[in-house]
Each structure stands twice: as C-alpha cells, then as structure tokens.
Enzyme design. Structure first.
Site, PDB file in Angstrom:
ATOM      1  CE1 TYR A   1      80.065  24.030   3.542  1.00 57.47           C
ATOM      2  CE2 TYR A   1      79.690  26.388   3.187  1.00 57.47           C
ATOM      3  CZ  TYR A   1      80.011  25.334   4.026  1.00 57.47           C
ATOM      4  OH  TYR A   1      80.271  25.566   5.356  1.00 57.47           O
ATOM      5  CG  HIS A   2      73.938  28.683   0.094  1.00 57.20           C
ATOM      6  ND1 HIS A   2      74.064  29.361   1.276  1.00 57.20           N
ATOM      7  CD2 HIS A   2      72.709  29.018  -0.395  1.00 57.20           C
ATOM      8  CE1 HIS A   2      72.977  30.075   1.502  1.00 57.20           C
ATOM      9  NE2 HIS A   2      72.134  29.878   0.495  1.00 57.20           N
ATOM     10  CG  HIS A   3      71.333  24.660  -3.087  1.00 56.53           C
ATOM     11  ND1 HIS A   3      70.048  25.082  -2.826  1.00 56.53           N
ATOM     12  CD2 HIS A   3      71.669  25.246  -4.271  1.00 56.53           C
ATOM     13  CE1 HIS A   3      69.625  25.877  -3.788  1.00 56.53           C
ATOM     14  NE2 HIS A   3      70.599  26.002  -4.680  1.00 56.53           N
TER      15      HIS A   3
ATOM     16  CB  VAL B   1      70.706  26.201   3.385  1.00 56.75           C
ATOM     17  CG1 VAL B   1      69.258  26.612   3.569  1.00 56.75           C
ATOM     18  CG2 VAL B   1      71.584  27.433   3.472  1.00 56.75           C
TER      19      VAL B   1
ATOM     20  CG  LEU C   1      78.809  30.470  -2.734  1.00 59.19           C
ATOM     21  CD1 LEU C   1      78.842  30.304  -1.228  1.00 59.19           C
ATOM     22  CD2 LEU C   1      79.139  31.907  -3.130  1.00 59.19           C
TER      23      LEU C   1
END
Length: 271
Positions: free
Chosen positions: A142-144, A147, A139
């Site tokens: 993947y988020h970094h 985004v 998470l």
C-alpha cells in the site's frame, strides 16, 4: 556541492511525466499482480531449486545499501535547503508559495525530480521479498503504490509542499535501508535495538505529513482574510495527501503497538 546540477532544470522531466502519467497506473497494476500472484509462482520455483538463495541475499544487501546511499546523498542536499527555505520565508509562505528552486531548478530541484522517479525502481524491494518466498504485508505494498502515485502527481503539478515530503522521506530511508542491509548481513541481533527508533521516525514523518497536507487543504477550502488566500497545491493533491498520510499514521502506529508494546505470546517451550 554537486556543481554538475547547478544549472539543472527539471521541466523536461515534468513534461515527460505529464505526457506519460498512465505509466504510473500501469506500473501499479503490474506491481499489484506481482504482490498477489508472485508468491505462488516463486513457491513452485523454490521447490524446484531454481532460486539461488545465497545470490538473492547478496543482491538484497547491495540493493538496500544502494538505496541508503542514494537517500543519504539526497538528504545532504535537500534537508539543509528545506530548513533554510522555511527559515528565510517563514513556515506558511514556504509551504504555500511555489518556489521553482525547491521543485524543478537547482541541485534541490534535481534531487526532488530524481526522488519522484525513484519510486519506480523502489518497487524492486517487493520483487526481492517475493523471491525470498515472503508475502508482502498490506502496509508494504500500500505504501509503495500510493507513494508512487502521490509523488508523480505532486511533481507534475509543482506542489509547493513537495520539498517537505522529499526531505522527510530521504531522511527516514537513509536509516531504514541501512538497517535492512545490516540485518541481512548477519547483524540483526545488534541492529534490533534501533528497529523501534526507525518506526518512531516513520510515525513522526506521518504526523508532519498529515499536518502539512491538512493545513494546505484547510487553506484551499477556507481562505483566510488575514492569512494565506490559497496554497500552490491542487485540491485533488491536498485531499489525496490527507487520506494518504493519515492512513500511514494509523498503520505505522498500529505496527509500533503490535511490534513493541503488545506482550508477546509465549510458546509452549517457554511455558
């Protein structure tokens, strides 16, 4: 507030980002290399006592306080402007009609541009985790990466919905990074009570983000005779936004269930 950016125009930054769009891709590749190979390298460095844990903790605290302060200042500018923009124009026109004052010009445009670029230094979060000997979870990285790519694209194309994403992200990050700093400062027992609140804020952010991106995609693919004929968002950005926010929603909801709703397994000592 912030009169020095009253006459700000972000089109020069936009041009630089368009001309150097490959930079985002290269940064993500280097970043993923750090995620996958970094912990092994750091493990050997820690075994040789080449990493100062006390200094690293201090840097971690100051970095998170800086990001929290940055987010608070940006939130103070963008959130009231976003609310006023929606109130004055109405929800649908505000979401579907591009307004340069909410993207490129004025103090709001300044913070939207800074926000888009800030996704690059935010990768330093992961550097600190790796140096602490931790393996960044899916998470997190993947988020970094997503985004960064989505913010870069949305800013370059002047997506009419970007101000909503910026307002939400700054608000959540203002609280989240302060929480990280306080936990690292020795107040974890006290701050633990607000951890579920932060995850709930993140889930709400993803619900709104999913709704906004799905609506813009719906309008783009199904123009309404008595409604908006289009949204100032490219179909590529709309598709990317839907996939990204729905995946975030699933991942953060799963995190909440795993962290706060599932019964904890008892250890042998507690039996």
């Amino acid at each position: 507030m912030f009169p020095y950016v009253t006459d700000y125009s972000g089109f020069a930054i936009r041009k630089w980002m368009i001309d150097n769009v490959d930079v985002a891709g290269f940064l993500c590749l280097l970043y993923l290399g750090l995620v996958w190979k970094g912990p092994g390298v750091v493990k050997s460095l820690r075994e040789k006592n080449l990493i100062n844990a006390t200094l690293l903790q201090g840097v971690f605290i100051m970095w998170n306080l800086f990001l929290s302060t940055f987010s608070v200042i940006g939130m103070i500018v963008v959130v009231p402007a976003a609310i006023a923009h929606i109130s004055n124009k109405g929800l649908v026109p505000a979401l579907c009609e591009r307004d340069v004052n909410m993207i490129y010009d004025s103090p709001v445009g300044f913070w939207v541009g800074v926000f888009a670029l800030s996704k690059i230094p935010e990768l330093f979060d992961t550097v600190l985790l790796v140096l602490q000997g931790k393996q960044p979870p899916f998470l997190h990285w993947y988020h970094h990466t997503t985004v960064l790519i989505f913010s870069w694209q949305s800013y370059c194309e002047g997506s009419s919905t970007i101000f909503v994403f910026v307002a939400m992200n700054l608000t959540v990050h203002a609280v989240m990074y302060f929480y990280f700093a306080m936990c690292a400062s020795g107040f974890k027992a006290i701050m633990r009570t607000i951890a579920p609140v932060i995850t709930i804020m993140q889930i709400l952010q993803m619900i709104v983000g999913s709704a906004v991106t799905m609506y813009s995609a719906y309008v783009l693919y199904n123009p309404q005779p008595d409604g908006p004929q289009t949204c100032d968002v490219t179909k590529a950005s709309a598709r990317m936004g839907v996939v990204m926010y729905l995946s975030y929603l699933y991942l953060f909801a799963a995190l909440f269930v795993e962290s706060y709703l599932k019964p904890k397994k008892r250890t042998e000592k507690s039996k």
